[in-house]
Write a protein that holds these residues in place. Structure first.
Motif, PDB file in Angstrom:
ATOM      1  N   UNK A   1       0.228   9.259   9.296  1.00 41.56           N
ATOM      2  CA  UNK A   1      -0.729   9.240   8.410  1.00 41.56           C
ATOM      3  C   UNK A   1      -0.281   8.881   7.175  1.00 41.56           C
ATOM      4  N   UNK A   2       1.026   8.629   7.072  1.00 40.73           N
ATOM      5  CA  UNK A   2       1.676   8.108   5.840  1.00 40.73           C
ATOM      6  C   UNK A   2       2.101   6.860   5.985  1.00 40.73           C
ATOM      7  N   UNK A   3       1.578   5.995   5.077  1.00 41.88           N
ATOM      8  CA  UNK A   3       2.187   4.584   5.071  1.00 41.88           C
ATOM      9  C   UNK A   3       2.542   4.165   3.910  1.00 41.88           C
ATOM     10  N   UNK A   4       3.679   3.331   3.823  1.00 45.98           N
ATOM     11  CA  UNK A   4       4.113   3.054   2.460  1.00 45.98           C
ATOM     12  C   UNK A   4       5.085   1.677   2.549  1.00 45.98           C
ATOM     13  N   UNK A   5       4.590   0.598   1.686  1.00 41.75           N
ATOM     14  CA  UNK A   5       5.305  -0.674   1.902  1.00 41.75           C
ATOM     15  C   UNK A   5       6.441  -0.488   1.087  1.00 41.75           C
ATOM     16  N   UNK A   6       7.306  -1.494   1.538  1.00 44.97           N
ATOM     17  CA  UNK A   6       8.707  -1.474   0.825  1.00 44.97           C
ATOM     18  C   UNK A   6       8.731  -2.862   0.209  1.00 44.97           C
TER      19      UNK A   6
ATOM     20  N   UNK B   1       6.948  -5.505   2.224  1.00 45.14           N
ATOM     21  CA  UNK B   1       7.298  -5.248   3.901  1.00 45.14           C
ATOM     22  C   UNK B   1       6.424  -3.829   4.350  1.00 45.14           C
ATOM     23  N   UNK B   2       5.552  -3.869   5.187  1.00 41.10           N
ATOM     24  CA  UNK B   2       4.775  -2.700   5.568  1.00 41.10           C
ATOM     25  C   UNK B   2       4.881  -2.742   6.993  1.00 41.10           C
ATOM     26  N   UNK B   3       5.550  -1.605   7.711  1.00 38.55           N
ATOM     27  CA  UNK B   3       5.538  -1.278   9.220  1.00 38.55           C
ATOM     28  C   UNK B   3       4.772  -0.230   9.599  1.00 38.55           C
ATOM     29  N   UNK B   4       3.752  -0.612  10.625  1.00 35.95           N
ATOM     30  CA  UNK B   4       2.885   0.585  11.057  1.00 35.95           C
ATOM     31  C   UNK B   4       2.856   0.325  12.566  1.00 35.95           C
TER      32      UNK B   4
ATOM     33  N   UNK C   1       0.981  -1.067   0.046  1.00 38.70           N
ATOM     34  CA  UNK C   1      -0.080   0.008  -0.130  1.00 38.70           C
ATOM     35  C   UNK C   1       1.041   1.223   0.056  1.00 38.70           C
ATOM     36  N   UNK C   2       0.379   2.400  -0.526  1.00 40.53           N
ATOM     37  CA  UNK C   2       0.942   3.681  -0.177  1.00 40.53           C
ATOM     38  C   UNK C   2      -0.152   4.633  -0.065  1.00 40.53           C
ATOM     39  N   UNK C   3      -0.310   5.057   1.458  1.00 39.22           N
ATOM     40  CA  UNK C   3      -1.046   5.957   1.918  1.00 39.22           C
ATOM     41  C   UNK C   3      -0.523   7.380   2.307  1.00 39.22           C
ATOM     42  N   UNK C   4      -1.086   8.485   2.077  1.00 39.92           N
ATOM     43  CA  UNK C   4      -0.431   9.776   2.161  1.00 39.92           C
ATOM     44  C   UNK C   4      -0.947  10.512   3.231  1.00 39.92           C
ATOM     45  N   UNK C   5      -2.134  10.493   3.512  1.00 40.56           N
ATOM     46  CA  UNK C   5      -2.960  11.276   4.527  1.00 40.56           C
ATOM     47  C   UNK C   5      -3.730  10.747   5.182  1.00 40.56           C
ATOM     48  N   UNK C   6      -4.225   9.753   5.157  1.00 45.36           N
ATOM     49  CA  UNK C   6      -5.312   8.849   5.966  1.00 45.36           C
ATOM     50  C   UNK C   6      -4.949   8.033   6.677  1.00 45.36           C
ATOM     51  N   UNK C   7      -3.470   7.381   6.913  1.00 48.52           N
ATOM     52  CA  UNK C   7      -3.227   6.329   7.788  1.00 48.52           C
ATOM     53  C   UNK C   7      -4.137   5.156   7.763  1.00 48.52           C
ATOM     54  N   UNK C   8      -4.224   4.411   8.904  1.00 51.67           N
ATOM     55  CA  UNK C   8      -5.029   3.160   8.855  1.00 51.67           C
ATOM     56  C   UNK C   8      -5.350   2.956  10.356  1.00 51.67           C
ATOM     57  N   UNK C   9      -6.122   1.939  10.608  1.00 51.30           N
ATOM     58  CA  UNK C   9      -6.703   1.470  11.839  1.00 51.30           C
ATOM     59  C   UNK C   9      -6.339   0.130  11.988  1.00 51.30           C
ATOM     60  N   UNK C  10      -6.256  -0.296  13.228  1.00 52.26           N
ATOM     61  CA  UNK C  10      -6.110  -2.052  13.475  1.00 52.26           C
ATOM     62  C   UNK C  10      -7.105  -2.309  14.488  1.00 52.26           C
ATOM     63  N   UNK C  11      -8.131  -3.235  14.012  1.00 56.23           N
ATOM     64  CA  UNK C  11      -9.094  -3.779  14.893  1.00 56.23           C
ATOM     65  C   UNK C  11      -8.767  -5.055  15.564  1.00 56.23           C
TER      66      UNK C  11
END
Length: 145
Positions: free
Chosen positions: A87-92, A101-104, A62-72
């Motif tokens: 708010x920025x999440x990007x997979x390598x 690989x996505x670290x959050x 994924x590549x997210x610039x301004x929304x971030x994410x949530x974990x339930x």
């Protein structure tokens, strides 16, 4: 309808991480998995504040610039949702493989950490923009440090 934005193509592969025994992640506790991805999850503390550190290894990208994410976290009788610290999440992409690989990291209170450590976890789901990705735990509780 015309769009100026091009959606990043979704990687599709039938390969699994188990097909690549040389890929190892030693910086976390293997916590959950689905058919093509593995989640590593640990409870950490920085400056006296707890947080949940996660890493997704597999076909998810994924590549997210301004929304971030949530974990339930889904427990037997309730749920708990945490929001990402950034708010920025990007997979390598992992070189020479079809995997990413996505670290959050997720913000959490002491009370939320206690609930995660003490209750039986049935399932976890990451919520990204318009996509949800669920995992079944391979451990039932997060060990206390």
């Amino acid at each position: 309808m015309f769009s100026f934005f091009k959606k990043k193509p979704v990687k599709t592969t039938s390969e699994k991480l188990s097909d690549y025994p040389e890929i190892k992640y030693n910086d976390g506790t293997k916590f959950a998995e689905n058919e093509y991805n593995t989640v590593y999850l640990d409870i950490e503390e920085l400056g006296g504040f707890p947080f949940v550190k996660t890493a997704i290894l597999g076909t998810f990208s994924t590549r997210i610039k301004k929304e971030g994410c949530s974990l339930t976290f889904y427990f037997e009788n309730e749920t708990l949702t945490l929001n990402s610290e950034h708010e920025e999440i990007e997979s390598d992409e992992l070189k020479n493989t079809p995997f990413s690989f996505t670290q959050i990291d997720f913000e959490a209170t002491e009370k939320e950490i206690e609930k995660i450590q003490q209750q039986k976890i049935i399932k976890i789901t990451f919520h990204f923009l318009k996509e949800d990705i669920s995992f079944s735990p391979v451990v039932i509780n997060i060990p206390e440090e």
